[in-house]
Scaffold this active site. Structure first.
Site, mmCIF file in Angstrom:
data_model
loop_
_atom_site.group_PDB
_atom_site.id
_atom_site.type_symbol
_atom_site.label_atom_id
_atom_site.label_comp_id
_atom_site.label_asym_id
_atom_site.label_seq_id
_atom_site.Cartn_x
_atom_site.Cartn_y
_atom_site.Cartn_z
ATOM 1 N N TYR A 203 42.112 -21.033 7.691
ATOM 2 C CA TYR A 203 40.720 -20.995 8.173
ATOM 3 C C TYR A 203 39.963 -19.787 7.598
ATOM 4 O O TYR A 203 38.798 -19.907 7.180
ATOM 5 C CB TYR A 203 40.758 -20.942 9.701
ATOM 6 C CG TYR A 203 39.436 -21.007 10.413
ATOM 7 C CD1 TYR A 203 38.749 -22.208 10.549
ATOM 8 C CD2 TYR A 203 38.888 -19.866 11.006
ATOM 9 C CE1 TYR A 203 37.543 -22.270 11.243
ATOM 10 C CE2 TYR A 203 37.696 -19.919 11.699
ATOM 11 C CZ TYR A 203 37.023 -21.128 11.819
ATOM 12 O OH TYR A 203 35.836 -21.177 12.519
ATOM 13 N N LYS B 96 36.685 -20.062 5.368
ATOM 14 C CA LYS B 96 35.410 -19.477 5.811
ATOM 15 C C LYS B 96 34.924 -18.387 4.858
ATOM 16 O O LYS B 96 33.706 -18.170 4.722
ATOM 17 C CB LYS B 96 35.540 -18.957 7.245
ATOM 18 C CG LYS B 96 35.687 -20.079 8.290
ATOM 19 C CD LYS B 96 34.597 -21.127 8.161
ATOM 20 C CE LYS B 96 34.404 -21.947 9.418
ATOM 21 N NZ LYS B 96 33.394 -23.027 9.221
HETATM 22 N N1 LIG Z 1 33.432 -21.602 18.233
HETATM 23 C C1 LIG Z 1 33.561 -20.468 17.554
HETATM 24 O O1 LIG Z 1 33.885 -19.415 18.117
HETATM 25 C C2 LIG Z 1 33.294 -20.435 16.070
HETATM 26 C C3 LIG Z 1 33.349 -19.190 15.437
HETATM 27 C C4 LIG Z 1 33.109 -19.120 14.076
HETATM 28 C C5 LIG Z 1 32.815 -20.270 13.352
HETATM 29 N N2 LIG Z 1 32.774 -21.478 14.000
HETATM 30 C C6 LIG Z 1 32.479 -22.651 13.182
HETATM 31 O O2 LIG Z 1 31.364 -23.326 13.709
HETATM 32 C C7 LIG Z 1 31.485 -24.730 13.451
HETATM 33 C C8 LIG Z 1 31.377 -25.501 14.758
HETATM 34 O O3 LIG Z 1 32.395 -25.052 15.634
HETATM 35 P P1 LIG Z 1 32.503 -25.498 17.170
HETATM 36 O O4 LIG Z 1 33.069 -24.336 17.887
HETATM 37 O O5 LIG Z 1 31.243 -26.127 17.622
HETATM 38 O O6 LIG Z 1 33.682 -26.587 17.044
HETATM 39 P P2 LIG Z 1 33.975 -27.944 17.839
HETATM 40 O O7 LIG Z 1 35.426 -28.209 17.615
HETATM 41 O O8 LIG Z 1 33.471 -27.870 19.222
HETATM 42 O O9 LIG Z 1 33.093 -28.998 17.043
HETATM 43 C C9 LIG Z 1 33.369 -29.317 15.702
HETATM 44 C C10 LIG Z 1 32.862 -30.716 15.421
HETATM 45 O O10 LIG Z 1 33.174 -31.021 14.048
HETATM 46 C C11 LIG Z 1 33.602 -32.373 14.010
HETATM 47 N N3 LIG Z 1 34.431 -32.631 12.840
HETATM 48 C C12 LIG Z 1 35.691 -32.195 12.599
HETATM 49 N N4 LIG Z 1 36.159 -32.692 11.456
HETATM 50 C C13 LIG Z 1 35.157 -33.464 10.928
HETATM 51 C C14 LIG Z 1 35.041 -34.240 9.755
HETATM 52 N N5 LIG Z 1 36.052 -34.330 8.873
HETATM 53 N N6 LIG Z 1 33.882 -34.916 9.539
HETATM 54 C C15 LIG Z 1 32.854 -34.829 10.427
HETATM 55 N N7 LIG Z 1 32.914 -34.102 11.563
HETATM 56 C C16 LIG Z 1 34.065 -33.434 11.813
HETATM 57 C C17 LIG Z 1 34.389 -32.551 15.306
HETATM 58 O O11 LIG Z 1 34.569 -33.938 15.616
HETATM 59 C C18 LIG Z 1 33.535 -31.790 16.295
HETATM 60 O O12 LIG Z 1 32.568 -32.602 16.912
HETATM 61 C C19 LIG Z 1 32.823 -24.914 12.737
HETATM 62 O O13 LIG Z 1 32.626 -24.925 11.347
HETATM 63 C C20 LIG Z 1 33.592 -23.671 13.148
HETATM 64 O O14 LIG Z 1 34.610 -23.365 12.231
HETATM 65 C C21 LIG Z 1 33.014 -21.582 15.333
#
Ligand SMILES: NC(=O)c1ccc[n+]([C@@H]2O[C@H](COP(=O)([O-])OP(=O)(O)OC[C@H]3O[C@@H](n4cnc5c(N)ncnc54)[C@H](O)[C@@H]3O)[C@@H](O)[C@H]2O)c1
Length: 253
Positions: free
Chosen positions: A154, A158
């Site tokens: 990851y 990222k």
């Molecule tokens: N939550 C955190 O603390 C955090 C921190 C840093 C970065 N992020 C990034 O932010 C973004 C959103 O994270 P989140 O926390 O809302 O995650 P989440 O798991 O709640 O939501 C992610 C969504 O992406 C969808 N998804 C996964 N694989 C997919 C694919 N192949 N095609 C289409 N959709 C797909 C999932 O079905 C889900 O609805 C991600 O890229 C994550 O890495 C999150």
């Protein structure tokens, strides 16, 4: 584009979490929004929130790591909503493990969803942005790009999103297209809830422990990230490109 025409945005991974909040925010700011996620049915709640607030939204089922599905999805958005000129590459997954326990599949899945997904979606959308002479691409990076134990896949993906973003900015700038990245810290979503479960902690305790390390003394909410994405997606933010904005409640070392 006339000022009365509604700009079309695609938000990937928008069925829940940060993507859902971003889709709702972009719709509130006047975009017609394609709510794209793996399962079209799962996009219904986000679409209902947007339409309930008088906005325009379309649910689109698509695996962003699959080239054929991406081409089909972008064609469908173009036909049903209009040509997409805003793209938020937000879809993401975790497959955390220490290096010695990480499988080939854990590595490939994370690379495919984050990096290949952002590449395929950006390639499919850029022609519409070039034609419009306007585009906004916002990619989701993470504070984990700086290195995080148990996340070699990851963190690499990222950090890769940051190089990807800067290169898009250089290639596409002359067409009126900006590319920027938002790098969230700890945001309360299903993703972080799953991490809490994996390490055997209740989510509230997990959040409270994380908050002790965050200068603003709280964990983030999806709206905190939607707000940063909306800044980069704004028409007026045309002279900011190739940047990475850490949205983490404080500076990161
Ligand atoms: N939550 C955190 O603390 C955090 C921190 C840093 C970065 N992020 C990034 O932010 C973004 C959103 O994270 P989140 O926390 O809302 O995650 P989440 O798991 O709640 O939501 C992610 C969504 O992406 C969808 N998804 C996964 N694989 C997919 C694919 N192949 N095609 C289409 N959709 C797909 C999932 O079905 C889900 O609805 C991600 O890229 C994550 O890495 C999150």
């Amino acid at each position: 584009m006339s000022s009365t025409e509604q700009r079309v945005a695609i938000v990937t991974g928008a069925a829940r979490g940060i993507g859902a909040a971003t889709a709702v925010r972009l719709a509130a700011e006047g975009h017609a929004v394609a709510v794209l996620d793996l399962d079209e049915v799962a996009c219904a709640a986000t679409v209902a929130t947007i339409t309930g607030q008088g906005g325009t939204a379309l649910a689109v089922g698509c695996d962003v790591s699959d080239s054929g599905q991406v081409e089909t999805a972008v064609a469908r958005v173009t036909e049903q909503l209009g040509a997409p000129v805003v793209l938020v590459n937000n879809a993401g997954v975790l497959r955390d493990n220490l290096l010695f326990k990480m499988s080939d599949d854990d590595w490939d899945t994370v690379m495919n969803v984050h990096l290949r997904g952002a590449f395929l979606m950006s390639r499919a959308c850029q022609k519409h942005m070039v034609d419009a002479g306007f585009g906004r691409i916002v990619n989701l990076s993470s504070s984990s790009a700086l290195g995080n134990r148990g996340q070699v896949n990851y963190a690499a993906a990222k950090a890769g999103m940051q190089g990807f973003t800067k290169t898009l900015a250089k290639e596409l700038g002359k067409f009126g297209i900006t590319a920027n990245a938002v790098a969230p810290g700890f945001i309360a979503t299903d993703m972080t809830a799953a991490t809490a479960e994996r390490v055997g902690m209740g989510f509230e305790d997990f959040k409270a422990a994380a908050a002790t390390q965050i200068p603003v003394a709280r964990t983030g909410e999806p709206d905190d990230i939607a707000n940063a994405v909306a800044f980069f997606a704004d028409e007026k933010t045309g002279f900011v490109s190739g940047q990475v904005l850490y949205v983490a409640g404080g500076p990161l070392n």
